[in-house]
Enzyme design. Structure first.
Site, mmCIF file in Angstrom:
data_model
loop_
_atom_site.group_PDB
_atom_site.id
_atom_site.type_symbol
_atom_site.label_atom_id
_atom_site.label_comp_id
_atom_site.label_asym_id
_atom_site.label_seq_id
_atom_site.Cartn_x
_atom_site.Cartn_y
_atom_site.Cartn_z
ATOM 1 N N HIS A 143 -4.890 -94.126 -15.185
ATOM 2 C CA HIS A 143 -4.603 -94.439 -16.228
ATOM 3 C C HIS A 143 -3.266 -94.190 -16.503
ATOM 4 O O HIS A 143 -2.781 -93.133 -16.323
ATOM 5 C CB HIS A 143 -5.587 -93.639 -17.415
ATOM 6 C CG HIS A 143 -5.021 -93.915 -18.673
ATOM 7 N ND1 HIS A 143 -5.298 -95.127 -19.645
ATOM 8 C CD2 HIS A 143 -4.429 -93.297 -19.842
ATOM 9 C CE1 HIS A 143 -4.860 -95.271 -20.476
ATOM 10 N NE2 HIS A 143 -4.313 -94.196 -20.793
ATOM 11 N N LYS A 203 3.484 -94.622 -23.626
ATOM 12 C CA LYS A 203 3.775 -94.998 -22.381
ATOM 13 C C LYS A 203 4.052 -96.736 -22.341
ATOM 14 O O LYS A 203 5.011 -97.063 -21.914
ATOM 15 C CB LYS A 203 2.599 -94.787 -21.541
ATOM 16 C CG LYS A 203 2.219 -93.569 -21.515
ATOM 17 C CD LYS A 203 0.948 -93.339 -20.398
ATOM 18 C CE LYS A 203 -0.268 -93.850 -21.024
ATOM 19 N NZ LYS A 203 -0.848 -93.074 -22.242
#
Length: 320
Positions: free
Chosen positions: A141, A162
């Site tokens: 992930h 992110k």
């Protein structure tokens, strides 16, 4: 995923001019093998009865060698070839199996194939293809992006930023490889190659904006199909006590282990006012220097030691 002989031939048969000499097996035939002895065998190579390959290749040289054997030695070699239960025996350079080889293949239910390519060309093509097709894989992930030619995986807790960071890096000229679920394959003992699942390719999810098509927004140069993984950056919100635990000289460089490959990992604190895009670029440049053999903390320590030596070597000033 290519894991059977039939799938391999369906994928590469036309390009490599491969065709079945014996009938195509009804059941899928494993390229890796089943038992521990088979799984340790090399995938492909020229005829070898000492260290057998899963795909044994017989070309002109191997055919000449077999033809020169005496009757008993030939029978023993054929027996050893097929008793190791290869996934298949492939004849190249226009060589075709003789009656003894056909009989042994039928008796052991071993598929035979043929190609008009020369043996080394066939071996090189299949070895490259199988290395990627059968590589160990793991999905992680995070957001996988190319920064300054380095493959960088951004990880961290959900909603840490992110995707927003990746979007800012893309606007600065770097390239997206995969968002959310990059898939990594071990294609060499110390090399991990990251790709994007076909369904997610070109897309980046940014909270508040939804799904963005990076290729459509920024052009072909903003996306990349694959890249080796060179650095992991872990984005974490840290309190003052956690920040105080980070070595101010050497930073937070550690090592992550993925598919038994070690990858440098940097813990990057996330806080309001920090320009994370610039920090990521700096982390990548810092890692490039490390790869080239330069360590700034070591350089600083050595400079400090030299300065101390110089101070100690100076004679005291005379009293007036």
């Amino acid at each position: 995923m290519i894991d059977s002989l039939q799938a391999l031939i369906a994928q590469t048969g036309t390009q490599l001019k491969l065709h079945w000499v014996t009938a195509e097996p009804d059941m899928p035939r494993s390229l890796r093998g089943i038992g521990p002895e088979q799984t340790r065998q090399s995938l492909i190579g020229s005829l070898n009865c000492i260290h057998p390959n899963r795909l044994q290749i017989i070309g002109q040289q191997e055919q000449t060698y077999l033809s020169a054997l005496g009757t008993n030695a030939f029978a023993d070699t054929v027996e050893k070839l097929f008793s190791d239960h290869p996934a298949a025996v492939i004849f190249t350079d226009g060589v075709m199996p003789d009656a003894a080889l056909l009989a042994a293949a039928e008796r052991t239910q071993t598929p035979l194939l043929a190609s008009t390519l020369i043996d080394q060309d066939l071996i090189n093509h299949l070895r490259y293809f199988l290395t990627h097709a059968l590589a160990e894989r793991k999905t992680l992930h995070g957001v996988f992006i190319e920064v300054l030619g380095m493959g960088v995986l951004l990880i961290g807790n959900p909603a840490v930023g992110k995707s927003e960071l990746a979007l800012e890096l893309i606007t600065r000229g770097h390239r997206l490889i995969a968002d959310d679920a990059p898939r990594f394959a071990r294609i060499a003992p110390d090399v991990l190659e990251g790709t994007c699942p076909e369904l997610l390719r070109d897309f980046l999810e940014v909270r508040g904006l939804g799904i963005l098509n990076i290729r459509a927004m920024f052009g072909e140069g903003a996306v990349l199909r694959s890249k080796t993984l060179n650095l992991i950056i872990d984005l974490q919100p840290l309190d003052q006590q956690q920040l105080a635990c980070i070595d101010r000289l050497t930073g937070s460089l550690t090592i992550a282990n993925i598919l038994e490959v070690t990858v440098p990992k940097v813990l990057m604190p996330v806080a309001p006012g920090r320009n994370l895009a610039i920090l990521v670029e700096a982390a990548v440049r810092h890692q490039i220097l490390r790869i080239r053999g330069y360590d700034a903390s070591e350089d600083f320590t050595n400079r400090q030691a030299r300065a101390i030596d110089v101070d100690q070597s100076d004679p005291p000033m005379a009293l007036r």
